[in-house]
Write a protein that holds these residues in place. Sequence first.
Motif, mmCIF file in Angstrom:
data_model
loop_
_atom_site.group_PDB
_atom_site.id
_atom_site.type_symbol
_atom_site.label_atom_id
_atom_site.label_comp_id
_atom_site.label_asym_id
_atom_site.label_seq_id
_atom_site.Cartn_x
_atom_site.Cartn_y
_atom_site.Cartn_z
ATOM 1 N N ASP A 45 0.869 -1.185 0.000
ATOM 2 C CA ASP A 45 0.000 0.000 0.000
ATOM 3 C C ASP A 45 0.905 1.234 0.000
ATOM 4 O OD1 ASP A 45 -1.919 1.917 0.357
ATOM 5 O OD2 ASP A 45 -2.359 1.404 2.440
ATOM 6 N N ILE A 46 1.001 1.909 -1.139
ATOM 7 C CA ILE A 46 1.985 2.984 -1.318
ATOM 8 C C ILE A 46 1.304 4.352 -1.373
ATOM 9 C CG2 ILE A 46 3.873 3.859 -2.746
ATOM 10 C CD1 ILE A 46 4.421 1.089 -1.622
ATOM 11 N N LEU A 47 1.920 5.319 -0.678
ATOM 12 C CA LEU A 47 1.528 6.729 -0.784
ATOM 13 C C LEU A 47 2.790 7.523 -1.078
ATOM 14 C CD1 LEU A 47 -0.974 8.781 1.241
ATOM 15 C CD2 LEU A 47 1.367 9.652 1.033
ATOM 16 N N ILE A 48 2.701 8.470 -2.025
ATOM 17 C CA ILE A 48 3.866 9.275 -2.391
ATOM 18 C C ILE A 48 3.671 10.726 -1.974
ATOM 19 C CG2 ILE A 48 4.539 7.785 -4.310
ATOM 20 C CD1 ILE A 48 3.236 9.850 -6.205
ATOM 21 N N ILE A 49 4.790 11.384 -1.661
ATOM 22 C CA ILE A 49 4.789 12.814 -1.332
ATOM 23 C C ILE A 49 5.802 13.508 -2.229
ATOM 24 C CG2 ILE A 49 5.211 14.551 0.452
ATOM 25 C CD1 ILE A 49 4.625 12.433 2.560
ATOM 26 N N ASP A 50 5.391 14.600 -2.866
ATOM 27 C CA ASP A 50 6.317 15.393 -3.675
ATOM 28 C C ASP A 50 5.775 16.818 -3.754
ATOM 29 O OD1 ASP A 50 8.763 14.634 -5.732
ATOM 30 O OD2 ASP A 50 7.656 16.423 -6.381
ATOM 31 N N SER A 51 6.689 17.770 -3.870
ATOM 32 C CA SER A 51 6.262 19.176 -3.902
ATOM 33 C C SER A 51 5.793 19.618 -5.291
ATOM 34 C CB SER A 51 7.410 20.083 -3.436
ATOM 35 O OG SER A 51 8.560 19.865 -4.234
ATOM 36 N N ASP A 52 6.006 18.773 -6.301
ATOM 37 C CA ASP A 52 5.620 19.114 -7.672
ATOM 38 C C ASP A 52 4.291 18.430 -8.017
ATOM 39 O OD1 ASP A 52 5.303 19.391 -10.420
ATOM 40 O OD2 ASP A 52 7.449 19.225 -10.824
ATOM 41 N N PRO A 53 3.217 19.214 -8.207
ATOM 42 C CA PRO A 53 1.906 18.604 -8.493
ATOM 43 C C PRO A 53 1.889 17.812 -9.794
ATOM 44 C CG PRO A 53 1.832 20.994 -8.788
ATOM 45 C CD PRO A 53 3.136 20.682 -8.144
ATOM 46 N N ASP A 54 2.693 18.222 -10.787
ATOM 47 C CA ASP A 54 2.746 17.484 -12.055
ATOM 48 C C ASP A 54 3.319 16.082 -11.862
ATOM 49 O OD1 ASP A 54 1.693 19.650 -13.413
ATOM 50 O OD2 ASP A 54 3.668 20.468 -13.935
ATOM 51 N N ILE B 196 3.198 14.327 -9.032
ATOM 52 C CA ILE B 196 2.160 13.563 -8.317
ATOM 53 C C ILE B 196 1.103 13.063 -9.297
ATOM 54 C CG2 ILE B 196 0.260 13.728 -6.645
ATOM 55 C CD1 ILE B 196 2.878 13.631 -5.238
ATOM 56 N N GLU B 197 0.657 13.956 -10.193
ATOM 57 C CA GLU B 197 -0.386 13.583 -11.155
ATOM 58 C C GLU B 197 0.104 12.479 -12.090
ATOM 59 O OE1 GLU B 197 -3.381 15.650 -14.455
ATOM 60 O OE2 GLU B 197 -1.763 16.821 -13.545
ATOM 61 N N GLU B 198 1.343 12.615 -12.553
ATOM 62 C CA GLU B 198 1.905 11.629 -13.487
ATOM 63 C C GLU B 198 1.961 10.235 -12.860
ATOM 64 O OE1 GLU B 198 6.169 10.462 -15.563
ATOM 65 O OE2 GLU B 198 5.932 12.434 -14.626
ATOM 66 N N ILE B 199 2.488 10.157 -11.634
ATOM 67 C CA ILE B 199 2.667 8.849 -11.005
ATOM 68 C C ILE B 199 1.342 8.228 -10.585
ATOM 69 C CG2 ILE B 199 3.739 7.621 -9.057
ATOM 70 C CD1 ILE B 199 6.009 9.619 -9.178
ATOM 71 N N THR B 200 0.446 9.042 -10.040
ATOM 72 C CA THR B 200 -0.851 8.488 -9.609
ATOM 73 C C THR B 200 -1.708 8.061 -10.796
ATOM 74 O OG1 THR B 200 -1.732 10.760 -9.459
ATOM 75 C CG2 THR B 200 -0.930 9.738 -7.419
ATOM 76 N N ASN B 201 -1.466 8.663 -11.977
ATOM 77 C CA ASN B 201 -2.222 8.279 -13.174
ATOM 78 C C ASN B 201 -1.776 6.933 -13.743
ATOM 79 O OD1 ASN B 201 -3.930 10.471 -13.202
ATOM 80 N ND2 ASN B 201 -2.712 11.669 -14.653
ATOM 81 N N ILE B 202 -0.483 6.627 -13.599
ATOM 82 C CA ILE B 202 0.031 5.395 -14.216
ATOM 83 C C ILE B 202 0.273 4.279 -13.201
ATOM 84 C CG2 ILE B 202 1.125 6.653 -16.113
ATOM 85 C CD1 ILE B 202 3.812 6.326 -14.696
ATOM 86 N N THR B 203 0.211 4.604 -11.908
ATOM 87 C CA THR B 203 0.487 3.612 -10.867
ATOM 88 C C THR B 203 -0.623 3.642 -9.829
ATOM 89 O OG1 THR B 203 2.825 4.197 -11.159
ATOM 90 C CG2 THR B 203 2.297 2.750 -9.323
ATOM 91 N N VAL C 268 0.190 12.869 -2.119
ATOM 92 C CA VAL C 268 -0.006 14.108 -1.365
ATOM 93 C C VAL C 268 1.037 15.102 -1.865
ATOM 94 C CG1 VAL C 268 0.121 15.215 0.895
ATOM 95 C CG2 VAL C 268 -0.901 12.938 0.688
ATOM 96 N N CYS C 269 0.601 16.295 -2.252
ATOM 97 C CA CYS C 269 1.507 17.313 -2.771
ATOM 98 C C CYS C 269 1.908 18.259 -1.642
ATOM 99 C CB CYS C 269 0.836 18.095 -3.897
ATOM 100 S SG CYS C 269 1.936 19.260 -4.721
ATOM 101 N N GLY C 270 3.219 18.394 -1.421
ATOM 102 C CA GLY C 270 3.686 19.297 -0.377
ATOM 103 C C GLY C 270 5.106 18.989 0.049
ATOM 104 N N ASN C 271 5.585 19.739 1.031
ATOM 105 C CA ASN C 271 6.943 19.588 1.548
ATOM 106 C C ASN C 271 6.992 18.446 2.561
ATOM 107 O OD1 ASN C 271 9.423 19.996 2.995
ATOM 108 N ND2 ASN C 271 9.469 22.090 2.208
ATOM 109 N N CYS C 272 7.964 17.549 2.391
ATOM 110 C CA CYS C 272 8.014 16.352 3.237
ATOM 111 C C CYS C 272 8.526 16.622 4.658
ATOM 112 C CB CYS C 272 8.837 15.260 2.582
ATOM 113 S SG CYS C 272 10.556 15.698 2.276
ATOM 114 N N VAL C 273 8.884 17.864 4.979
ATOM 115 C CA VAL C 273 9.226 18.180 6.376
ATOM 116 C C VAL C 273 8.115 18.993 7.046
ATOM 117 C CG1 VAL C 273 11.717 18.074 5.991
ATOM 118 C CG2 VAL C 273 10.540 20.260 5.731
ATOM 119 N N ASP C 274 7.028 19.176 6.331
ATOM 120 C CA ASP C 274 5.856 19.869 6.880
ATOM 121 C C ASP C 274 5.016 18.849 7.652
ATOM 122 O OD1 ASP C 274 3.383 21.088 7.329
ATOM 123 O OD2 ASP C 274 3.451 22.224 5.447
ATOM 124 N N SER C 275 4.898 19.033 8.946
ATOM 125 C CA SER C 275 4.172 18.066 9.775
ATOM 126 C C SER C 275 2.705 17.937 9.363
ATOM 127 C CB SER C 275 4.280 18.442 11.255
ATOM 128 O OG SER C 275 3.734 19.728 11.479
#
Length: 453
Positions: free
Chosen positions: A25-34, A36-43, A48-55
């Motif tokens: 069960d995979i969830l990805i985090i990246d600050s670039d919305p494009d 996120i959209e690319e990976i979630t569309n093909i996988t 979640v779009c945002g900074n990975c040090v933001d609590s």
Amino acid sequence: MKIIIAGCGKIGKTITETLVAEGHDILIIDSDPDVIEEITNITDVMGVCGNCVDSDILEEASVGDADLYIAVSDSDELNMLSCFIAKKMGAEHTIARIRTPEYNDKSLDVIKKSLELSMPINPERLAARELFNLLKFPSAVKIESFSHRNMEMIEVRLKEDSALDGIKLREIKNKFKAQVLVCCVQRGDEVFIPDGSFVLHSGDRIGVTAPHTELAKFFRSAGIFQRQAKDVMILGGSRISYYLAEMLTNIGSTVKIIDKDEKTCETLSDALPRAIVICGDGVQQELLLEEGLNRIDAFVSLTGLDETNILVSMFAMMNEVPKVIAKINRDELVPMAEKLGVDSIISPKKIVSNVVLSYARALENSKGSNVETLYKLMDDKVEALEFNVKEDSKLTNVCLKDIKLRKNILIIGIIRDRKIITPEGSTEILAGDRVVVITTNKGLDDISDILAR
């Protein structure tokens, strides 16, 4: 398992694809919305779009429920901080990509303890280690280590005049006086898990496993053996080049690095006093020849461009360099490079992905699965799985010749008290053994899954 991956560059995407294929069960985090959209569309993953040090972002990703949190952004410091916060928020295990050479082994130990980090990974150092092993044993196209490096599988390609051409596998032991096991064969696009009647042909890529002394004996007897590369030329002044040159000069090899960036050359020259650093365009054939291309033992192309690495490697092969290795990250270029005859190919993103996969399998084992580790072989067409054998296993105290295995499965090694046992018909599996199995089948979770149904 629930796994969160922060940072979706080349390595993050490859890790994501590998772990999704494993059913996690995979969830990805990246600050670039494009991205996120690319990976979630093909996988089949959540994003979640945002900074990975933001609590707040980590809380949105439910990091407290994660079995494994992996931070592989371009920033070492961001990865370490992200893992630290994720751990404090409840993530069970954390892995951080840390690639700066200044973080040596001693400082990494301090970082690991201070941040409660499960494992730091350095793609460039891992790639350099694989290159180093290939240069120590140039006969190999690839070298895979199993069971904490207690066991090795060497992949070699049979040349046109190979002594193995036309040989049945059952004839190898007597003809070449070595106790080895040919456990998989790639012929064109097909991969075989062979039996004793399988006949080898020139052009085959074969995987051979045995204790190291037997492997060396076999390769010498079969006329495949090449001496260790002592004079090495490296094209490109990358981090991988730095780590590889350091490893090679530490064992007394002569190393020459060529890069066209003056600042990079100055940095490498200061950091590697025992290496020769040349500032120039390594794509120019005249420069390569002037620097002794036709007199070296090995050529390693590590520029940032896959196409350059392929073309310059071909030029090195035209000049009969005994061992040629190219770094290729784009999967679609690998088959072309192989058809053009490039000796060995490495992909840092795949190396890291396999390390993470192996760690994830080990975590699953602690949660009830019987697979200790899993390895991808033969361009990911074959899997090698290491099982722990428990007291109640159906395979204990039975001779291997009496065990009926599923199709395309082969037991290639048994590790008992840190000793490698090459399987024979009379060999028995005992409780407490670790058994390495190779297969083209997917989804094996318990050693009993290898039995015919």
